[in-house]
Write a protein that holds these residues in place. Structure first.
Motif, mmCIF file in Angstrom:
data_model
loop_
_atom_site.group_PDB
_atom_site.id
_atom_site.type_symbol
_atom_site.label_atom_id
_atom_site.label_comp_id
_atom_site.label_asym_id
_atom_site.label_seq_id
_atom_site.Cartn_x
_atom_site.Cartn_y
_atom_site.Cartn_z
ATOM 1 N N TRP A 23 75.274 70.735 59.264
ATOM 2 C CA TRP A 23 74.156 70.024 59.670
ATOM 3 C C TRP A 23 73.226 69.795 58.502
ATOM 4 O O TRP A 23 72.436 68.835 58.258
ATOM 5 C CB TRP A 23 73.284 70.436 61.120
ATOM 6 C CG TRP A 23 72.158 70.072 61.113
ATOM 7 C CD1 TRP A 23 70.918 70.546 61.071
ATOM 8 C CD2 TRP A 23 71.697 68.689 61.928
ATOM 9 N NE1 TRP A 23 69.837 69.796 61.661
ATOM 10 C CE2 TRP A 23 70.490 68.527 61.950
ATOM 11 C CE3 TRP A 23 72.443 67.677 62.028
ATOM 12 C CZ2 TRP A 23 69.737 67.599 62.373
ATOM 13 C CZ3 TRP A 23 71.909 66.364 62.296
ATOM 14 C CH2 TRP A 23 70.557 66.477 62.512
ATOM 15 N N LYS A 24 73.149 70.927 57.640
ATOM 16 C CA LYS A 24 72.327 71.028 56.542
ATOM 17 C C LYS A 24 72.884 69.919 55.509
ATOM 18 O O LYS A 24 71.905 69.348 54.859
ATOM 19 C CB LYS A 24 72.630 72.375 56.012
ATOM 20 C CG LYS A 24 71.369 73.264 56.790
ATOM 21 C CD LYS A 24 71.746 74.816 56.300
ATOM 22 C CE LYS A 24 70.870 75.710 57.099
ATOM 23 N NZ LYS A 24 71.131 77.365 56.501
ATOM 24 N N VAL A 25 73.975 69.790 55.211
ATOM 25 C CA VAL A 25 74.675 68.825 54.415
ATOM 26 C C VAL A 25 74.469 67.428 54.778
ATOM 27 O O VAL A 25 73.747 66.489 54.177
ATOM 28 C CB VAL A 25 76.294 69.006 54.279
ATOM 29 C CG1 VAL A 25 76.725 67.840 53.530
ATOM 30 C CG2 VAL A 25 76.465 70.126 53.701
ATOM 31 N N ILE A 26 74.454 67.085 56.066
ATOM 32 C CA ILE A 26 74.163 65.801 56.543
ATOM 33 C C ILE A 26 72.713 65.525 56.456
ATOM 34 O O ILE A 26 72.217 64.500 56.184
ATOM 35 C CB ILE A 26 74.616 65.788 58.322
ATOM 36 C CG1 ILE A 26 75.953 65.759 58.490
ATOM 37 C CG2 ILE A 26 73.990 64.561 59.079
ATOM 38 C CD1 ILE A 26 76.346 65.961 59.850
ATOM 39 N N LYS A 27 71.602 66.629 56.585
ATOM 40 C CA LYS A 27 70.346 66.308 56.681
ATOM 41 C C LYS A 27 69.989 66.044 55.058
ATOM 42 O O LYS A 27 68.829 65.162 54.816
ATOM 43 C CB LYS A 27 69.550 67.401 57.285
ATOM 44 C CG LYS A 27 69.264 67.510 58.573
ATOM 45 C CD LYS A 27 68.354 68.574 58.889
ATOM 46 C CE LYS A 27 68.262 70.030 58.023
ATOM 47 N NZ LYS A 27 67.203 70.787 58.581
ATOM 48 N N LYS A 28 70.853 66.633 54.244
ATOM 49 C CA LYS A 28 70.534 66.239 52.676
ATOM 50 C C LYS A 28 70.599 64.888 52.346
ATOM 51 O O LYS A 28 70.056 64.261 51.466
ATOM 52 C CB LYS A 28 71.152 67.248 51.837
ATOM 53 C CG LYS A 28 70.884 68.593 51.962
ATOM 54 C CD LYS A 28 71.379 69.610 50.946
ATOM 55 C CE LYS A 28 70.899 70.819 50.924
ATOM 56 N NZ LYS A 28 71.489 71.674 49.834
ATOM 57 N N GLU A 34 65.386 64.708 59.663
ATOM 58 C CA GLU A 34 64.845 65.929 60.033
ATOM 59 C C GLU A 34 63.897 65.763 61.023
ATOM 60 O O GLU A 34 63.693 66.569 61.763
ATOM 61 C CB GLU A 34 63.990 66.249 58.804
ATOM 62 C CG GLU A 34 65.246 66.645 57.697
ATOM 63 C CD GLU A 34 64.476 67.381 56.180
ATOM 64 O OE1 GLU A 34 63.191 67.258 56.287
ATOM 65 O OE2 GLU A 34 65.090 67.331 55.198
ATOM 66 N N VAL A 35 63.487 64.715 61.353
ATOM 67 C CA VAL A 35 62.466 64.468 62.686
ATOM 68 C C VAL A 35 63.084 64.705 63.901
ATOM 69 O O VAL A 35 62.402 64.859 64.896
ATOM 70 C CB VAL A 35 61.755 63.065 62.481
ATOM 71 C CG1 VAL A 35 60.946 62.701 61.401
ATOM 72 C CG2 VAL A 35 62.762 62.059 62.850
ATOM 73 N N LEU A 36 64.429 64.967 63.812
ATOM 74 C CA LEU A 36 65.098 65.154 65.246
ATOM 75 C C LEU A 36 65.156 66.457 65.836
ATOM 76 O O LEU A 36 65.084 66.980 66.680
ATOM 77 C CB LEU A 36 66.472 64.910 65.289
ATOM 78 C CG LEU A 36 66.734 63.268 64.912
ATOM 79 C CD1 LEU A 36 68.266 62.946 64.885
ATOM 80 C CD2 LEU A 36 66.144 62.528 66.158
ATOM 81 N N GLU A 37 64.888 67.343 64.853
ATOM 82 C CA GLU A 37 64.675 68.840 65.076
ATOM 83 C C GLU A 37 63.242 69.137 65.521
ATOM 84 O O GLU A 37 62.390 69.017 65.239
ATOM 85 C CB GLU A 37 64.902 69.858 63.620
ATOM 86 C CG GLU A 37 66.446 69.686 62.985
ATOM 87 C CD GLU A 37 66.497 70.615 61.987
ATOM 88 O OE1 GLU A 37 65.611 71.273 61.538
ATOM 89 O OE2 GLU A 37 67.540 70.578 61.351
ATOM 90 N N TYR A 38 63.574 70.221 66.511
ATOM 91 C CA TYR A 38 62.383 70.714 67.327
ATOM 92 C C TYR A 38 61.867 72.220 66.571
ATOM 93 O O TYR A 38 62.942 72.860 66.612
ATOM 94 C CB TYR A 38 62.498 70.734 68.683
ATOM 95 C CG TYR A 38 61.613 71.157 69.616
ATOM 96 C CD1 TYR A 38 60.454 70.794 69.810
ATOM 97 C CD2 TYR A 38 61.862 72.727 69.920
ATOM 98 C CE1 TYR A 38 59.467 71.251 70.460
ATOM 99 C CE2 TYR A 38 60.883 73.459 70.789
ATOM 100 C CZ TYR A 38 59.511 72.840 70.946
ATOM 101 O OH TYR A 38 58.711 73.256 71.674
#
Length: 77
Positions: A23-28, A34-38
């Motif tokens: 997930w961290k790789v995809i977010k980069k 990033e707005v999808l994370e709560y």
């Protein structure tokens, strides 16, 4: 990347589990995700918002602020 498919009791796919490192790789690569994370609000944030709500209610009762229709309030939630 090793995804896991989440299924309901009937075997119908209902979601996907992505390991956190993937997930961290995809977010980069995709900053807009990033707005999808709560993020859980802090106690301070909750208290601040409650104080603001009480202050707004007092202004409404005093006639200094106009109340919003319940539909608009629910739309914000």
């Amino acid at each position: 990347m090793s995804l896991q498919i989440i299924q309901d009791s009937n075997g119908k796919p209902t979601g996907v589990f992505i390991p956190i490192n993937d997930w961290k790789v995809i977010k980069k690569k995709h900053k807009d995700l990033e707005v999808l994370e709560y993020e859980e609000p802090t106690k301070g944030q909750i208290l601040k918002e409650l104080k603001q709500a009480v202050a707004e209610l007092a202004l409404i009762e005093q006639g200094k602020l106009k109340a919003r229709p319940i539909e608009k309030l629910l739309d914000e939630l």
